[in-house]
Design a protein around this motif. Sequence first.
Motif, short mmCIF file in Angstrom:
data_model
loop_
_atom_site.label_atom_id
_atom_site.label_comp_id
_atom_site.label_asym_id
_atom_site.label_seq_id
_atom_site.Cartn_x
_atom_site.Cartn_y
_atom_site.Cartn_z
N LYS A 188 54.57 38.39 6.78
CA LYS A 188 54.05 39.10 7.95
C LYS A 188 52.75 38.50 8.44
O LYS A 188 52.50 38.45 9.64
CB LYS A 188 53.85 40.58 7.59
N PHE A 189 51.91 38.04 7.52
CA PHE A 189 50.59 37.54 7.88
C PHE A 189 50.55 36.02 7.90
O PHE A 189 49.54 35.39 7.59
CB PHE A 189 49.55 38.10 6.91
N ASP A 190 51.66 35.43 8.29
CA ASP A 190 51.79 33.97 8.29
C ASP A 190 50.69 33.29 9.11
O ASP A 190 50.27 32.17 8.79
CB ASP A 190 53.16 33.58 8.83
N ALA A 191 50.21 33.94 10.17
CA ALA A 191 49.24 33.32 11.06
C ALA A 191 47.92 32.99 10.38
O ALA A 191 47.19 32.10 10.84
CB ALA A 191 48.98 34.23 12.26
N VAL A 192 47.61 33.66 9.27
CA VAL A 192 46.31 33.40 8.63
C VAL A 192 46.31 32.09 7.85
O VAL A 192 45.25 31.56 7.52
CB VAL A 192 45.91 34.56 7.69
N PHE A 193 47.50 31.58 7.57
CA PHE A 193 47.59 30.37 6.75
C PHE A 193 47.57 29.12 7.62
O PHE A 193 48.55 28.39 7.73
CB PHE A 193 48.85 30.43 5.88
N ASP A 194 46.42 28.91 8.27
CA ASP A 194 46.24 27.70 9.05
C ASP A 194 45.44 26.70 8.22
O ASP A 194 45.30 26.86 7.00
CB ASP A 194 45.54 28.02 10.38
N GLY A 195 44.92 25.68 8.87
CA GLY A 195 44.22 24.63 8.13
C GLY A 195 42.93 25.06 7.47
O GLY A 195 42.34 24.30 6.69
N HIS A 196 42.48 26.29 7.75
CA HIS A 196 41.28 26.79 7.08
C HIS A 196 41.58 27.24 5.65
O HIS A 196 40.66 27.52 4.88
CB HIS A 196 40.70 27.99 7.86
N THR A 197 42.85 27.37 5.30
CA THR A 197 43.24 27.80 3.96
C THR A 197 43.93 26.67 3.22
O THR A 197 44.47 25.74 3.84
CB THR A 197 44.20 29.01 4.03
N GLY A 198 43.92 26.75 1.89
CA GLY A 198 44.60 25.72 1.10
C GLY A 198 46.08 25.69 1.38
O GLY A 198 46.68 24.61 1.51
N GLU A 199 46.69 26.87 1.49
CA GLU A 199 48.13 26.92 1.75
C GLU A 199 48.45 26.30 3.11
O GLU A 199 49.43 25.56 3.26
CB GLU A 199 48.63 28.36 1.71
N GLY A 200 47.64 26.62 4.12
CA GLY A 200 47.87 26.07 5.44
C GLY A 200 47.68 24.56 5.49
O GLY A 200 48.45 23.85 6.16
N SER A 201 46.72 24.06 4.76
CA SER A 201 46.51 22.61 4.71
C SER A 201 47.70 21.91 4.08
O SER A 201 48.14 20.85 4.54
CB SER A 201 45.23 22.29 3.92
N ARG A 202 48.24 22.51 3.03
CA ARG A 202 49.40 21.91 2.37
C ARG A 202 50.62 21.93 3.28
O ARG A 202 51.53 21.11 3.12
CB ARG A 202 49.70 22.64 1.06
N TRP A 251 50.49 41.49 14.10
CA TRP A 251 50.73 40.24 13.37
C TRP A 251 52.00 39.54 13.83
O TRP A 251 52.35 38.48 13.32
CB TRP A 251 50.79 40.52 11.86
N ARG A 252 52.70 40.12 14.78
CA ARG A 252 53.90 39.48 15.29
C ARG A 252 53.53 38.50 16.39
O ARG A 252 52.86 38.86 17.36
CB ARG A 252 54.88 40.52 15.85
N ASP A 253 53.98 37.26 16.27
CA ASP A 253 53.75 36.27 17.30
C ASP A 253 54.91 36.26 18.27
O ASP A 253 56.06 36.44 17.87
CB ASP A 253 53.60 34.87 16.68
N PRO A 254 54.65 36.04 19.54
CA PRO A 254 55.74 36.05 20.53
C PRO A 254 56.76 34.95 20.25
O PRO A 254 56.41 33.81 19.99
CB PRO A 254 55.02 35.81 21.86
N GLY A 255 58.03 35.35 20.26
CA GLY A 255 59.09 34.35 20.11
C GLY A 255 59.47 34.04 18.68
O GLY A 255 60.42 33.29 18.45
N ASP A 256 58.77 34.62 17.69
CA ASP A 256 59.13 34.25 16.31
C ASP A 256 60.10 35.23 15.68
O ASP A 256 60.54 35.02 14.55
CB ASP A 256 57.88 34.10 15.44
N GLY A 257 60.40 36.35 16.38
CA GLY A 257 61.41 37.28 15.88
C GLY A 257 60.97 38.08 14.68
O GLY A 257 61.79 38.66 13.99
N GLN A 258 59.67 38.14 14.42
CA GLN A 258 59.20 38.87 13.24
C GLN A 258 59.43 40.36 13.40
O GLN A 258 59.13 40.94 14.43
CB GLN A 258 57.72 38.59 13.03
N LYS A 259 59.98 40.98 12.39
CA LYS A 259 60.25 42.40 12.41
C LYS A 259 59.08 43.15 11.80
O LYS A 259 58.56 42.75 10.76
CB LYS A 259 61.53 42.73 11.63
N GLU A 260 58.68 44.23 12.45
CA GLU A 260 57.53 44.98 11.97
C GLU A 260 57.78 45.59 10.60
O GLU A 260 56.90 45.68 9.77
CB GLU A 260 57.20 46.09 12.96
#
Length: 293
Positions: A179-193, A251-260
């Motif tokens: 659900k919180f996929d957006a937080v894992f950008d390049g500022h985080t270790g997971e996002g960098s990987r 936390w839902r991004d447009p077009g990604d189909g994320q279910k609440e």
Amino acid sequence: MADGDDRQATFGSDGSLETETTPDATGENDFGEAKEPNETDGGYSRYVVSSLLQKAVRRSDEEVAAWAAWELARSGYAWNLWDRLNLYVVEDLRAGSDAALTIERYEELATERWEPAEWKGRLCAIHAALAAARARSTREASNADAYFSAVAEVRAEARERGEEPAHDFPVGDLEPEGKFDAVFDGHTGEGSRLDRGTRFFKTHGARVGPEGEDEQSARWQRLAMLLDEDVEYDAAELDRAVEPVDPENPWRDPGDGQKESDGEQDAEGEGNREADADGDSDDRSGSLTDFGE
């Protein structure tokens, strides 16, 4: 006052009250009698008056709050008054209340410019108490602290038993692809990987809402993205970057189909994330140091 914490009441190992009456709080009460320790000029216990002040603030009883502040200030317990009022700001008032700065200013005037027990100091005390009583009262911070602390214990006990917790933090396991996929950008270790660079940040992590960017800010955002020499954005990405978040599911991004309900993704959303994970060359371009988190 700065040394107020040194004069707070404490309790001994046997449960007895241990306190030191300050010189300003000695003398006679209104009846010409020598004041007892922790007695106000009106003959009340300062502990009771202090508690009354907090409850009056919480219940928005302006007159009682004003009196309690005046009573503490005139009786030599201004240090107690200002310590309590500042506590009420974080314990009993809604977050973001302007009363916090107002009370701080009145305290500064009463304790640094004037004498806290004198006329001007007493007026500051009354003003501060009224500001607190007129502000929006809530126990939200204390309630949240108690709830999160209880969940932490339940969660830890469940892990020890090898079970799923009956109650969990609102973020769950907090992992990529959820659900919180957006937080894992390049500022985080997971996002960098996952090679999530500037493209992911601009189209996911930098979105605001629910009001979204105003017209001028959105214009600057689009132009900055169009003029980016390292990353080329298509029209859909430009729109996505400035689209306000859904107030019902922020936390839902447009077009990604994320279910609440459970954070599931549709095929399009999965495809987009696979591209992110594969490390699109444009996505790796640019520096996230150019943008705040």
